[in-house]
Each structure stands twice: as structure tokens, then as C-alpha cells.
Scaffold this motif. Structure first.
Motif, PDB file in Angstrom:
ATOM      1  N   LEU A 100       0.839  -1.200   0.000  1.00  0.00           N
ATOM      2  CA  LEU A 100       0.000   0.000   0.000  1.00  0.00           C
ATOM      3  C   LEU A 100       0.871   1.247   0.000  1.00  0.00           C
ATOM      4  O   LEU A 100       1.822   1.353   0.782  1.00  0.00           O
ATOM      5  N   GLY A 101       0.562   2.203  -0.860  1.00  0.00           N
ATOM      6  CA  GLY A 101       1.322   3.434  -0.922  1.00  0.00           C
ATOM      7  C   GLY A 101       1.015   4.383   0.217  1.00  0.00           C
ATOM      8  O   GLY A 101      -0.068   4.330   0.813  1.00  0.00           O
ATOM      9  N   PHE A 102       1.948   5.278   0.505  1.00  0.00           N
ATOM     10  CA  PHE A 102       1.822   6.196   1.638  1.00  0.00           C
ATOM     11  C   PHE A 102       0.559   7.043   1.550  1.00  0.00           C
ATOM     12  O   PHE A 102      -0.087   7.326   2.570  1.00  0.00           O
ATOM     13  N   ALA A 103       0.175   7.470   0.348  1.00  0.00           N
ATOM     14  CA  ALA A 103      -0.977   8.377   0.205  1.00  0.00           C
ATOM     15  C   ALA A 103      -2.191   7.708  -0.416  1.00  0.00           C
ATOM     16  O   ALA A 103      -3.075   8.379  -0.947  1.00  0.00           O
TER      17      ALA A 103
ATOM     18  N   GLY B  22      -4.193  11.741   2.270  1.00  0.00           N
ATOM     19  CA  GLY B  22      -4.174  12.584   1.081  1.00  0.00           C
ATOM     20  C   GLY B  22      -4.579  11.895  -0.197  1.00  0.00           C
ATOM     21  O   GLY B  22      -4.389  12.442  -1.285  1.00  0.00           O
ATOM     22  N   GLY B  23      -5.141  10.688  -0.104  1.00  0.00           N
ATOM     23  CA  GLY B  23      -5.584   9.976  -1.296  1.00  0.00           C
ATOM     24  C   GLY B  23      -6.579  10.776  -2.107  1.00  0.00           C
ATOM     25  O   GLY B  23      -7.271  11.657  -1.601  1.00  0.00           O
TER      26      GLY B  23
ATOM     27  N   SER C 236       0.179   2.675  -7.044  1.00  0.00           N
ATOM     28  CA  SER C 236      -0.003   3.332  -5.750  1.00  0.00           C
ATOM     29  C   SER C 236       0.275   4.824  -5.839  1.00  0.00           C
ATOM     30  O   SER C 236       0.922   5.319  -6.764  1.00  0.00           O
ATOM     31  N   ASP C 237      -0.213   5.528  -4.825  1.00  0.00           N
ATOM     32  CA  ASP C 237       0.001   6.965  -4.688  1.00  0.00           C
ATOM     33  C   ASP C 237       0.902   7.180  -3.480  1.00  0.00           C
ATOM     34  O   ASP C 237       0.500   6.929  -2.346  1.00  0.00           O
TER      35      ASP C 237
ATOM     36  N   GLU D 186      12.033   7.490   0.360  1.00  0.00           N
ATOM     37  CA  GLU D 186      10.887   7.545   1.270  1.00  0.00           C
ATOM     38  C   GLU D 186       9.684   6.747   0.778  1.00  0.00           C
ATOM     39  O   GLU D 186       8.964   6.139   1.560  1.00  0.00           O
ATOM     40  N   GLY D 187       9.452   6.748  -0.543  1.00  0.00           N
ATOM     41  CA  GLY D 187       8.291   6.031  -1.066  1.00  0.00           C
ATOM     42  C   GLY D 187       8.338   4.533  -0.880  1.00  0.00           C
ATOM     43  O   GLY D 187       7.309   3.861  -0.968  1.00  0.00           O
TER      44      GLY D 187
END
Length: 446
Positions: free
Chosen positions: A19-22, A28-29, A280-281, A294-295
Motif C-alpha cells: 500500500l502506498g503512503f498516500a 491525502g488519497g 499506488s500513490d 521515502e516512497g
């Protein structure tokens, strides 16, 4: 901490996969474009505590899970050096979580908790390794890293869905099957049925990991049968729908807690095993799975516990996966074995007071591209492909301005600190593998 059993919280530790951070609305999705993707998780965050500077122990799945299970750096165990464990480990007596090693579930079980893992294991295969050998009383899910959501077959074509250590031929969309099993467990653990014994439920989804299939995509199972990595398939809409299916299932579990009167004294923790992948975002972060940018390692961390955690909190406390394991062990009134001390640091003071902060240096290394990283305070030291970088993360979350030439002393200090830490953990074995699950040349350039 000698809390009476009846006062200790139930614990549900939820792990999404890639799962992406955003990707979540609360991080912030892009809900406005794609509709509400994660209303349940957004509500849990609003009613609890959201961490904005939390990390995974690794940018790839099974190493993070070694850290989760042991509350120690994954590099301390041979299996944690593979990036990640893959199908070659089937039958191996080495590549897995040693049954004799104390684990989060085994420590909680010894402290009086009922324990279950529902979902992905990915820490070695029977007969040498399994959840039941490492502290879980119950297990339902796949043993490997990724399976088709309908056929439940892994990348080698073998069926991979188990109840305990017995293969389970069962029809259904895997995300929903995991959610329903979790609901069943929660209902069976209701105070009247379980005599008030607290429980620890590891709820480890495979969503939104490839292959990219929604609840309605049963016909795709034949298409991905010979290519589970789904290199030619998927899209952003399917990906968001997969997250939404997981979010719905978490809602079923929350409803079961409410109906059984267990929600107030249940700590629900939600995270991802690593950063996001193709669809992912990660905004505003760069990189993704397999990267120490970071991502690849910054992930959502949500904690919800109405009896203790004040609603609406946000924390910038630095933490990584193994810290949460140490937190849960302390919460259960258990402790590490003297000869296997935790590397993780308990976050319990932060859960009780979102404004509490403490300095927490974090370290990573990856065989893939010779990566290394360290985060302390505002600064991050990173090495990729032999090049060293220094970033001020709050000022430059996209890691674009290399400050190494402007602050050479800080760069040298952090590099020396990383190398001193690296000397405390075993070296990367020569036979450790890097397994992306696909060829980099097959992927679109980021």
C-alpha cells in the motif's frame, strides 16, 4: 507492567500489502476523483492517532514481517536477508522464521492472549516453518508472498491456501474470505464466549498486492494463471477498488467489535508492509517498493483504541515496524527474552499522549542496488548504487536536494553512525537473493 488480564486490551494488527503512503483518504488519497476509497480507515484515523513519519522495517514484504514477528532487525535472522523469501525456499529448513525464536504471538500467548493469524504469512513453508510453530493458535491464509485472489495459486502454480497446516480448497475472493474469517474470530472471542480472555489477531491482507483483481473480476483468474505478476494488467481504478474491498472488510471487523462490546478496549493498528507499487500513490514521496527512498519505506500507521487514545491525534514520532511489536509486548505485560533483546522501542507513551516525542534513529540496508539509509531528526543519509546523499526530509520530502556537499561533516557523522550500526548485525550472506517478482526491464520507468 502487570496489568490484570481482564483490563488488557484486545489487539488487532492489520497489515496491507504494497500500500502506498498516500493511498488512503486520510493520508491525502485522491478521493475526489475516485470516490471514497477508505472511509472505514479514515474514520479509525479520525477517532484515533495517525503517524505521519512512520516507516516499515524494509521496502519489501517478508523482511518487514521478520521484524514484526521478532521486534528485532530482520537482518539478525538468515531468512530476513532474502529480499524477499521466494518460491525457492519451499522445503528449505533455513529460509523461514525459526520456531524456537520468541515471537510477538508466542510472547503474547504465554502472557494469556488467544492468538490467530488470518491472512498472509510469508515467513517460510511447512514442514519446517508455519504460523502454528511460531505462537499462533489459529491460521487461515496463504503461506507465500502473493496468490491469485480467486484460484489462490502462487507464482509457481501451486495452490496456496491453508487452515492451520492443512491445505484448504475453498472458493471465494481472498480479501473477503480473510475479512469474514476475522469477523468469525472476533465473534468467538466475545467476552461471554472467551471468558474475557484478551486476544491478539494478526489480520494480514494480500490487498492491494498483484494480481490486480477486484471482487467482480473472477474471469481474470484464467488470464493471470500463467502470469500471476500481471505485468500487462491492472489499472488505477482496479487498484483503488481492491483497497476499498479491504476497507469494507475492516469495517465488518469493527462492526463485530461494536456488537460484542469489545471496541472500546481493542487496540487496532493499521499499516503496510512496505511502500507502494505500480498503481499506488506515494505523494509527495518518491520511489516505491524495493527502494530506500521515502516512497519505499514510509507507510501509514493508524492506532485506534477508544479507552486510551484520544481522537483526532497526529504524531510526527519516528518509528518503524519492530517498534510496534515492542509496544504490543509491553502492553500485554510480557517482555523480551534476556538473550534476544528487542531492537524495537515501545511507543506506548505516544499512544497515551500524542504530543510525546523522543529521538529514534532508524537504520536500513538492502542488497538490491547496495542501498543503505539512516534517519535521525530531520535528516536522512542514503546510499544508492555507490552514491551518498544527505536530505533534510521535512524541507525536502521528495529527496531532490543533496546536502552532502554543503554539510559534509553531518554526512560523515551519519555515514559513520550507519557503519557502526551495520557492524552490530550479521553481514549479508553471499547466497541471499533479490527477487523483485518481475524483471525491472518489464516495468514502466518511474
Amino acid at each position: 507492567m502487570n496489568t490484570p488480564t481482564r483490563q488488557r486490551p484486545n489487539i488487532i494488527f492489520i497489515v496491507a500489502d504494497d500500500l502506498g503512503f498516500a493511498d488512503l483518504g486520510c493520508y491525502g488519497g485522491r478521493d475526489a476523483k475516485f470516490g471514497k476509497v477508505s472511509p472505514v480507515l479514515d474514520q479509525l484515523a479520525a477517532g484515533g492517532l495517525k503517524f505521519t513519519q512512520g516507516y516499515a522495517n524494509s521496502p519489501v514484504c517478508s523482511p518487514t514481517r521478520f521484524a514484526l514477528m521478532t521486534a528485532r532487525y530482520q537482518y539478525r535472522l538468515r531468512g530476513g536477508a532474502d529480499e524477499p523469501i521466494n518460491s525457492r525456499s519451499r522445503g528449505s529448513a533455513v529460509l523461514g522464521l525459526p520456531p524456537e525464536h520468541p515471537t510477538l504471538p508466542s510472547l503474547l500467548k504465554a502472557s494469556g492472549y488467544r492468538t490467530a493469524l488470518i491472512g498472509k504469512w510469508h515467513l517460510g513453508y511447512p514442514p519446517h516453518f508455519s504460523p502454528l510453530k511460531s505462537g499462533y493458535e489459529e491460521f487461515f491464509g496463504p503461506m507465500s508472498g502473493g496468490v491469485d485472489y480467486f484460484t489462490h495459486c502462487a507464482s509457481n502454480g501451486a495452490h496456496d491456501l491453508f487452515t492451520g497446516e492443512d491445505e484448504t480448497p475453498e472458493d471465494g475472493y481472498l480479501t473477503d474470505m480473510i475479512s469474514k474469517r476475522a469477523v468469525d474470530f472476533v465473534e468467538r472471542m466475545a467476552p461471554g464466549a472467551a471468558q474475557g480472555t484478551p486476544f491478539f489477531l494478526s489480520l494480514h491482507y494480500t490487498a492491494p498486492h498483484w494480481p490486480w483483481e477486484t471482487r467482480e473480476d473472477h474471469a481474470l483468474a484464467a488470464e493471470v494463471k500463467d502470469n500471476i505478476f500481471h505485468l500487462h494488467g491492472g489499472n488505477i481504478h482496479t487498484y483503488h477498488r481492491m483497497i476499498h474491498h479491504m476497507d469494507e472488510g475492516i469495517g465488518w471487523v469493527v462492526d463485530a467489535l461494536k456488537k460484542s462490546g469489545q471496541l472500546d478496549n481493542t487496540l487496532i493498528v493499521f499499516t503496510s508492509d512496505n511502500g507502494g507499487e505500480r498503481f499506488s500513490d506515494n505523494w509527495p514521496l518518491v520511489g516505491g517498493k524495493m527502494d530506500l527512498t521515502e516512497g519505499g519505506i514510509r507507510v501509514p500507521w493508524i492506532a485506534h483504541w477508544p479507552a486510551v487514545i484520544a481522537p483526532g491525534g497526529t504524531s510526527t514520532q519516528h518509528c518503524m515496524t519492530m517498534d510496534w511489536s515492542a509496544t504490543l509486548v509491553e502492553l500485554a505485560g510480557a517482555k523480551a527474552h534476556d538473550d534476544l533483546p528487542f531492537d524495537g522501542v515501545s511507543l506506548l507513551p505516544v499512544l497515551r499522549d500524542a504530543q510525546h516525542q523522543f529521538e529514534r534513529p532508524l537504520y536500513w540496508r538492502m542488497n538490491h542496488r547496495g542501498q543503505r539509509a539512516m534517519r535521525i531528526g530531520d535528516y536522512k543519509y542514503l546510499r544508492v548504487d555507490g552514491h551518498d546523499y544527505l536530505f533534510n526530509i521535512p524541507a525536502d520530502e521528495r529527496e531532490r536536494a543533496n546536502l552532502g556537499g554543503h554539510q559534509p561533516e553531518r554526512l560523515q557523522t551519519m555515514r559513520a553512525a550507519w557503519e557502526a550500526w551495520d557492524a552490530t548485525v550479521p553481514a549479508i550472506p553471499e547466497d541471499a537473493t533479490v527477487s523483485l517478482g518481475y524483471s525491472v526491464k518489464d516495468m514502466p520507468q518511474r
